[in-house]
Design a protein around this motif. Structure first.
Motif, PDB file in Angstrom:
ATOM      1  N   ASN A  79      32.325  84.183  31.747  1.00 50.09           N
ATOM      2  CA  ASN A  79      31.311  83.246  32.244  1.00 50.09           C
ATOM      3  C   ASN A  79      30.305  82.898  31.161  1.00 50.09           C
ATOM      4  OD1 ASN A  79      32.448  83.109  34.793  1.00 50.09           O
ATOM      5  ND2 ASN A  79      31.114  84.704  35.656  1.00 50.09           N
ATOM      6  N   LYS A  80      29.844  83.890  30.401  1.00 49.60           N
ATOM      7  CA  LYS A  80      28.883  83.642  29.320  1.00 49.60           C
ATOM      8  C   LYS A  80      29.498  82.744  28.256  1.00 49.60           C
ATOM      9  CE  LYS A  80      25.469  86.168  30.843  1.00 49.60           C
ATOM     10  NZ  LYS A  80      24.185  85.611  31.217  1.00 49.60           N
ATOM     11  N   ILE A  81      30.755  82.987  27.913  1.00 45.49           N
ATOM     12  CA  ILE A  81      31.438  82.165  26.906  1.00 45.49           C
ATOM     13  C   ILE A  81      31.584  80.735  27.409  1.00 45.49           C
ATOM     14  CG2 ILE A  81      33.646  81.782  25.735  1.00 45.49           C
ATOM     15  CD1 ILE A  81      33.852  84.917  25.637  1.00 45.49           C
ATOM     16  N   ASN A  82      32.022  80.576  28.658  1.00 37.99           N
ATOM     17  CA  ASN A  82      32.177  79.236  29.226  1.00 37.99           C
ATOM     18  C   ASN A  82      30.845  78.500  29.284  1.00 37.99           C
ATOM     19  OD1 ASN A  82      34.937  79.584  29.531  1.00 37.99           O
ATOM     20  ND2 ASN A  82      34.742  80.367  31.621  1.00 37.99           N
ATOM     21  N   THR A  83      29.781  79.220  29.614  1.00 39.13           N
ATOM     22  CA  THR A  83      28.451  78.617  29.654  1.00 39.13           C
ATOM     23  C   THR A  83      28.025  78.181  28.255  1.00 39.13           C
ATOM     24  OG1 THR A  83      27.813  79.962  31.548  1.00 39.13           O
ATOM     25  CG2 THR A  83      26.023  79.029  30.250  1.00 39.13           C
ATOM     26  N   ALA A  84      28.287  79.020  27.273  1.00 47.82           N
ATOM     27  CA  ALA A  84      27.924  78.678  25.901  1.00 47.82           C
ATOM     28  C   ALA A  84      28.689  77.443  25.433  1.00 47.82           C
ATOM     29  CB  ALA A  84      28.206  79.865  24.973  1.00 47.82           C
ATOM     30  N   VAL A  85      29.967  77.378  25.788  1.00 49.62           N
ATOM     31  CA  VAL A  85      30.780  76.220  25.409  1.00 49.62           C
ATOM     32  C   VAL A  85      30.242  74.973  26.101  1.00 49.62           C
ATOM     33  CG1 VAL A  85      33.072  75.171  25.613  1.00 49.62           C
ATOM     34  CG2 VAL A  85      32.837  77.552  24.866  1.00 49.62           C
ATOM     35  N   THR A  95      14.543  69.873  15.816  1.00 44.16           N
ATOM     36  CA  THR A  95      13.537  70.129  16.851  1.00 44.16           C
ATOM     37  C   THR A  95      14.163  70.323  18.220  1.00 44.16           C
ATOM     38  OG1 THR A  95      13.198  67.765  17.262  1.00 44.16           O
ATOM     39  CG2 THR A  95      11.775  68.831  15.611  1.00 44.16           C
ATOM     40  N   GLN A  96      15.424  69.926  18.378  1.00 44.36           N
ATOM     41  CA  GLN A  96      16.116  70.056  19.661  1.00 44.36           C
ATOM     42  C   GLN A  96      16.872  71.382  19.797  1.00 44.36           C
ATOM     43  OE1 GLN A  96      15.842  67.790  22.177  1.00 44.36           O
ATOM     44  NE2 GLN A  96      14.315  66.911  20.814  1.00 44.36           N
ATOM     45  N   ILE A  97      17.007  72.147  18.700  1.00 44.23           N
ATOM     46  CA  ILE A  97      17.769  73.397  18.722  1.00 44.23           C
ATOM     47  C   ILE A  97      16.820  74.544  19.033  1.00 44.23           C
ATOM     48  CG2 ILE A  97      19.211  74.984  17.386  1.00 44.23           C
ATOM     49  CD1 ILE A  97      20.085  72.517  15.744  1.00 44.23           C
ATOM     50  N   LYS A  98      17.180  75.356  20.006  1.00 41.18           N
ATOM     51  CA  LYS A  98      16.364  76.502  20.392  1.00 41.18           C
ATOM     52  C   LYS A  98      17.117  77.791  20.080  1.00 41.18           C
ATOM     53  CE  LYS A  98      14.165  74.152  24.238  1.00 41.18           C
ATOM     54  NZ  LYS A  98      13.992  74.127  25.688  1.00 41.18           N
ATOM     55  N   ILE A  99      16.401  78.785  19.584  1.00 44.24           N
ATOM     56  CA  ILE A  99      16.966  80.109  19.364  1.00 44.24           C
ATOM     57  C   ILE A  99      16.580  80.954  20.579  1.00 44.24           C
ATOM     58  CG2 ILE A  99      17.015  82.144  17.865  1.00 44.24           C
ATOM     59  CD1 ILE A  99      18.055  79.561  16.558  1.00 44.24           C
ATOM     60  N   VAL A 100      17.564  81.510  21.252  1.00 41.71           N
ATOM     61  CA  VAL A 100      17.298  82.307  22.450  1.00 41.71           C
ATOM     62  C   VAL A 100      17.981  83.665  22.338  1.00 41.71           C
ATOM     63  CG1 VAL A 100      17.016  80.306  23.966  1.00 41.71           C
ATOM     64  CG2 VAL A 100      19.276  81.286  23.630  1.00 41.71           C
ATOM     65  N   ASP A 101      17.463  84.620  23.092  1.00 38.35           N
ATOM     66  CA  ASP A 101      18.055  85.961  23.111  1.00 38.35           C
ATOM     67  C   ASP A 101      19.336  85.986  23.918  1.00 38.35           C
ATOM     68  OD1 ASP A 101      16.059  87.107  21.583  1.00 38.35           O
ATOM     69  OD2 ASP A 101      14.818  87.552  23.330  1.00 38.35           O
ATOM     70  N   GLU A 102      19.465  85.061  24.864  1.00 34.22           N
ATOM     71  CA  GLU A 102      20.601  85.068  25.752  1.00 34.22           C
ATOM     72  C   GLU A 102      21.046  83.628  25.974  1.00 34.22           C
ATOM     73  OE1 GLU A 102      19.596  87.448  29.140  1.00 34.22           O
ATOM     74  OE2 GLU A 102      21.604  87.296  29.946  1.00 34.22           O
ATOM     75  N   VAL A 103      22.307  83.427  26.166  1.00 34.22           N
ATOM     76  CA  VAL A 103      22.811  82.091  26.445  1.00 34.22           C
ATOM     77  C   VAL A 103      22.293  81.669  27.806  1.00 34.22           C
ATOM     78  CG1 VAL A 103      24.887  80.715  26.806  1.00 34.22           C
ATOM     79  CG2 VAL A 103      24.883  82.509  25.078  1.00 34.22           C
ATOM     80  N   PRO A 104      21.658  80.497  27.913  1.00 39.13           N
ATOM     81  CA  PRO A 104      21.116  80.080  29.211  1.00 39.13           C
ATOM     82  C   PRO A 104      22.241  79.769  30.199  1.00 39.13           C
ATOM     83  CG  PRO A 104      20.903  78.332  27.593  1.00 39.13           C
ATOM     84  CD  PRO A 104      21.426  79.532  26.866  1.00 39.13           C
ATOM     85  N   GLU A 105      21.936  79.946  31.457  1.00 40.81           N
ATOM     86  CA  GLU A 105      22.895  79.619  32.502  1.00 40.81           C
ATOM     87  C   GLU A 105      23.000  78.098  32.607  1.00 40.81           C
ATOM     88  OE1 GLU A 105      24.786  81.744  34.220  1.00 40.81           O
ATOM     89  OE2 GLU A 105      23.874  83.430  33.180  1.00 40.81           O
ATOM     90  N   VAL A 106      24.105  77.626  33.128  1.00 41.71           N
ATOM     91  CA  VAL A 106      24.299  76.191  33.321  1.00 41.71           C
ATOM     92  C   VAL A 106      23.206  75.673  34.233  1.00 41.71           C
ATOM     93  CG1 VAL A 106      25.858  74.429  34.228  1.00 41.71           C
ATOM     94  CG2 VAL A 106      26.781  76.391  32.986  1.00 41.71           C
TER      95      VAL A 106
END
Length: 108
Positions: A79-85, A95-106
């Motif tokens: 699920n995490k991989i599919n969400t990342a894809v 300015t549109q790229i965010k660095i996050v600790d976790e892949v956000p949910e859809v």
């Protein structure tokens, strides 16, 4: 001992060593010829590496395992991989790229 007219005697150290040797051999013989239950216990001990501190060894090894909160199940990982894809970067604007600790949910 020869000074006392005794020519064929063992010293205390020789006697103790011989007694230990005989006792160990007898114990080994008893275990090897024991009923199946004891043979099985001997085989289990051998399979466990004859570790006299087996419980402590296993407890220490279990203490190093990963916490459930630190790992994903196969389904969660997929699920995490599919969400990342699905949330791949579509902009080259920095300015549109965010660095996050976790892949956000859809939908986040």
């Amino acid at each position: 001992m020869a000074g006392y007219g005794i020519n064929d005697a063992y010293t205390k150290l020789e006697t103790d060593a011989k007694a230990i040797e005989i006792a160990q051999a007898e114990c080994a013989r008893l275990v090897a010829s024991a009923p199946e239950t004891l043979n099985t216990l001997d085989e289990i001990a051998a399979a466990l590496g004859d570790d006299p501190n087996f419980a402590t060894t296993i407890t220490n090894q279990l203490g190093t395992k990963a916490n459930k909160s630190d790992v994903y199940t196969k389904s969660e990982a997929n699920n995490k991989i599919n969400t990342a894809v699905a949330n791949k970067v579509t902009s080259t604007d920095v300015t549109q790229i965010k660095i996050v600790d976790e892949v956000p949910e859809v939908g986040s």
